[in-house]
Scaffold this motif. Structure first.
Motif, PDB file in Angstrom:
ATOM      1  N   VAL A 552       0.490  -0.948   0.044  1.00 22.12           N
ATOM      2  CA  VAL A 552       0.542  -0.013   0.219  1.00 22.12           C
ATOM      3  C   VAL A 552       1.146   1.456  -0.250  1.00 22.12           C
ATOM      4  O   VAL A 552       0.341   1.984   0.551  1.00 22.12           O
ATOM      5  N   LEU A 553       2.553   1.217  -0.146  1.00 19.79           N
ATOM      6  CA  LEU A 553       2.801   2.188  -0.204  1.00 19.79           C
ATOM      7  C   LEU A 553       3.204   3.097  -1.290  1.00 19.79           C
ATOM      8  O   LEU A 553       2.367   4.528  -1.019  1.00 19.79           O
ATOM      9  N   GLY A 554       2.597   2.673  -2.079  1.00 23.43           N
ATOM     10  CA  GLY A 554       2.264   3.510  -3.083  1.00 23.43           C
ATOM     11  C   GLY A 554       1.318   4.333  -3.005  1.00 23.43           C
ATOM     12  O   GLY A 554       1.008   5.574  -3.461  1.00 23.43           O
ATOM     13  N   ALA A 555      -0.360   3.965  -2.758  1.00 21.21           N
ATOM     14  CA  ALA A 555      -1.205   4.262  -2.408  1.00 21.21           C
ATOM     15  C   ALA A 555      -0.918   5.457  -1.055  1.00 21.21           C
ATOM     16  O   ALA A 555      -2.141   5.901  -1.537  1.00 21.21           O
ATOM     17  N   PHE A 556      -0.582   5.025  -0.449  1.00 17.42           N
ATOM     18  CA  PHE A 556      -0.384   6.524   0.569  1.00 17.42           C
ATOM     19  C   PHE A 556      -0.136   7.386  -0.060  1.00 17.42           C
ATOM     20  O   PHE A 556       0.310   8.593   0.492  1.00 17.42           O
ATOM     21  N   GLU A 557       1.076   7.656  -0.973  1.00 21.57           N
ATOM     22  CA  GLU A 557       2.207   8.558  -1.620  1.00 21.57           C
ATOM     23  C   GLU A 557       0.872   9.174  -2.112  1.00 21.57           C
ATOM     24  O   GLU A 557       0.856   9.851  -2.412  1.00 21.57           O
ATOM     25  N   GLU A 558      -0.154   8.249  -2.996  1.00 21.01           N
ATOM     26  CA  GLU A 558      -0.994   8.847  -3.995  1.00 21.01           C
ATOM     27  C   GLU A 558      -2.355   9.787  -2.912  1.00 21.01           C
ATOM     28  O   GLU A 558      -2.343  10.772  -3.094  1.00 21.01           O
ATOM     29  N   MET A 559      -1.954   9.338  -1.525  1.00 18.41           N
ATOM     30  CA  MET A 559      -2.898  10.145  -0.797  1.00 18.41           C
ATOM     31  C   MET A 559      -2.330  11.345  -0.505  1.00 18.41           C
ATOM     32  O   MET A 559      -3.250  11.720  -0.188  1.00 18.41           O
TER      33      MET A 559
END
Length: 569
Positions: A552-559
């Motif tokens: 979910v690291l990419g999703a965290f960055e997108e958030m």
């Protein structure tokens, strides 16, 4: 006592600390001056500083620092410290603070009379009686000019290790030249807080340290020299030679001796004339010297604010964090992240939970952290919970205060969407994870597979926790789950003296190394006793949990990027 003694200082916002160690690293003696307790009435300070909110200025009286040197050494003497056995001195000063000497300074420093107080002899050597503090935020206009001057914030970070910041010395000097031209014109030399303190002991203006200089936005890290274009911005093209003279040359080696201690201290306090002054550095570089921090080890400071420090051979600058030259190891760097929202944000979530039954205010918070699985994914198909919790405007990312909650697919981070309040019970785990995820996101390109365990994914070797939050087992466990730590997570306890201790270790290394190739880690590492300073608090890397956060690291960055887009549009 084993061998000669070494003295380390820490000139911080609120105190001047001194710590004396033996050659085997054992602490022999220590003393301190607390600026508010000792000098509040005289200098009208509060928490070590004076503030001018109209202009955003936060400053410290330089005379108070001078006076504190005599006082801290008197207290060391009163404790029976064998000062005559001290063979080396180094230390740290709050990074970015600057001192403006006038033309009288060099002569006064070279001719100090031990029969008089330091301050009586140095009261007329400053072009400006104050030093801008790291909390100063008066330089927004100058920051804008620095960020634009080389083409972008990224270009500035590539050259100097950081984008512009209010506290950085280059913007402070530029503002001084524009706002107080008479001060700038009367300035013969400019020191940082660290080199200022070294100057007092040296009896001459000491050069700026090779690590501390990288907190100025003026030093070209790759080129190992002052950045000509940024000097022009600060002083105009015609004024560059004069500014170079004010700043002085910077030795590229953080070790060795700058010279013998001033006779003032020999005659007044009983120092040996053989005692040498090693280069002093900044407080952040000194922190990573408070233990033999090996490459890919990280220090996570969990205080009111949060800081992530790592020793790395990789130089991959970005405007959202800092790179600085390592204070002792050429070719290595100190990677640093600073967050305003640390303990304050965690406490806000803690206080929204039901009150604990016992005396530990963290009891309910900790139970919720430990009882909640990573990302609050309890069963197959559950959405992962991500959030940002900023009671204060944040630096990383640069957004206003607020709280944001999102969910996404736990397997690959897809389907990211904002959601409503899910309750303080879930917030407890999510806030700790969010702080650690931000650190993992920004350090992921600097870590590698552990050499002794190549089957593991890339991660820090060890994680050392310091600060108030390091005492909390639930927070330690969650940080280990997110960040890993192939050799475990440890609590580092140096009694609040990390910077002064780092200074003392630096003096020992600088003067006892067999040659310029003997590294700080090797010399100090052989003498450092882990059992005296660190305690393992959790295993760190957990198979499955570490990968779940990676998903979910990419999703965290997108958030973060979505929140940034809204904030800046």
């Amino acid at each position: 006592m084993a061998g000669p003694l070494y003295l380390g200082f820490d000139l911080s916002t609120q105190q001047l600390k001194a710590i004396v160690i033996a050659s085997d690293l054992k602490v022999i003696s220590e003393s301190k001056v607390d600026f508010d307790a000792d000098f509040a009435a005289k200098y009208k300070i509060k928490k070590g500083v004076l503030t001018n909110e109209d202009e955003g200025e936060v400053i410290s009286p330089v005379a108070m620092w001078v006076e504190s040197v005599d006082l801290v050494l008197s207290r060391l003497n009163e404790k029976g410290c064998p000062i005559n056995e001290i063979r080396g001195i180094s230390g740290s000063g709050q990074q970015h603070s600057s001192v403006y000497w006038n033309e009288n300074a060099e002569s006064a420093l070279r001719n100090l009379d031990s029969g008089k107080a330091l301050l009586d002899q140095l009261s007329n050597v400053f072009a400006y009686e104050f030093s801008p503090n790291w909390q100063d935020h008066s330089t927004q206009t100058e920051c804008d000019h620095f960020d634009a001057h080389l083409g972008s914030k990224q270009k500035l970070a590539e050259a100097t290790g950081s984008s512009s910041h209010h506290r950085f010395t280059g913007t402070q000097i530029l503002r001084m030249r524009r706002r107080r031209p008479e001060v700038y014109n009367n300035t013969a030399r400019i020191s940082l807080a660290s080199s200022f303190l070294a100057s007092l002991f040296l009896g001459d203006i000491a050069p700026i340290d090779i690590s501390d200089v990288t907190g100025m936005n003026l030093w070209d890290i790759a080129g190992e020299k002052w950045n000509e274009s940024l000097l022009e911005l600060t002083a105009t093209k015609e004024g560059v030679p004069e500014l170079r003279k004010k700043l002085g040359d910077v030795p590229l080696d953080g070790g060795g001796s700058l010279g013998s201690i001033s006779s003032y201290f020999v005659e007044k306090f009983g120092f040996s004339p053989e005692c040498q002054v090693a280069p002093f550095t900044g407080d952040n570089p000194a922190t990573i010297l408070s233990l033999p921090l090996r490459p890919l080890d990280a220090i996570v400071s969990l205080g009111t604010s949060s800081t992530f420090l790592m020793n790395t051979p990789s130089y991959k600058p970005d405007p959202s964090y800092h790179f600085m030259n390592h204070p002792t190891t050429k070719g290595h760097y100190m990677f640093m992240l600073c967050y305003k929202n640390g303990g304050l944000a965690r406490e806000k979530v803690r206080d929204s939970l039901p009150k604990p039954s016992g005396s530990d205010p963290w009891e309910t918070f900790n139970k919720n952290v430990l009882d909640t699985p990573p990302l609050d994914v309890k069963k197959e198909g559950d959405k992962a919970k991500l959030g940002l919790y900023f009671p204060l405007p944040e630096i990383v990312p640069n957004v206003k205060a607020g709280t944001w909650r999102y969910t996404c697919d736990s397997k690959d981070g897809s389907g990211l969407e904002e959601t409503g309040d899910w309750g303080a019970q879930a917030d407890a785990r999510t806030i700790v994870e969010s702080q650690a995820l931000s650190m993992r996101l920004r350090s992921q390109n600097l870590v590698s597979k552990p050499p002794n365990r190549p089957e593991l994914p890339a991660q820090p070797r060890r994680i050392y926790l310091v600060g108030g939050g390091s005492l909390n087992p639930a927070i330690a466990r969650a940080f280990g789950d997110v960040l890993g730590g192939a050799d475990g997570v440890y609590r580092l306890d140096v009694g609040g003296n990390a910077c002064a201790l780092g200074g003392a270790y630096k003096a020992l290394w600088a003067l006892e190394r067999k040659n310029s190739d003997e590294s700080f880690d090797d010399l100090i590492g052989k003498r450092w006793r882990e059992e005296d300073a660190i305690q393992k608090v959790c295993d760190g890397y957990r198979d499955g949990a570490f990968q779940a956060y990676g998903n979910v690291l990419g999703a965290f960055e997108e958030m973060e990027n979505r929140i940034l887009d809204v904030a800046h549009n």
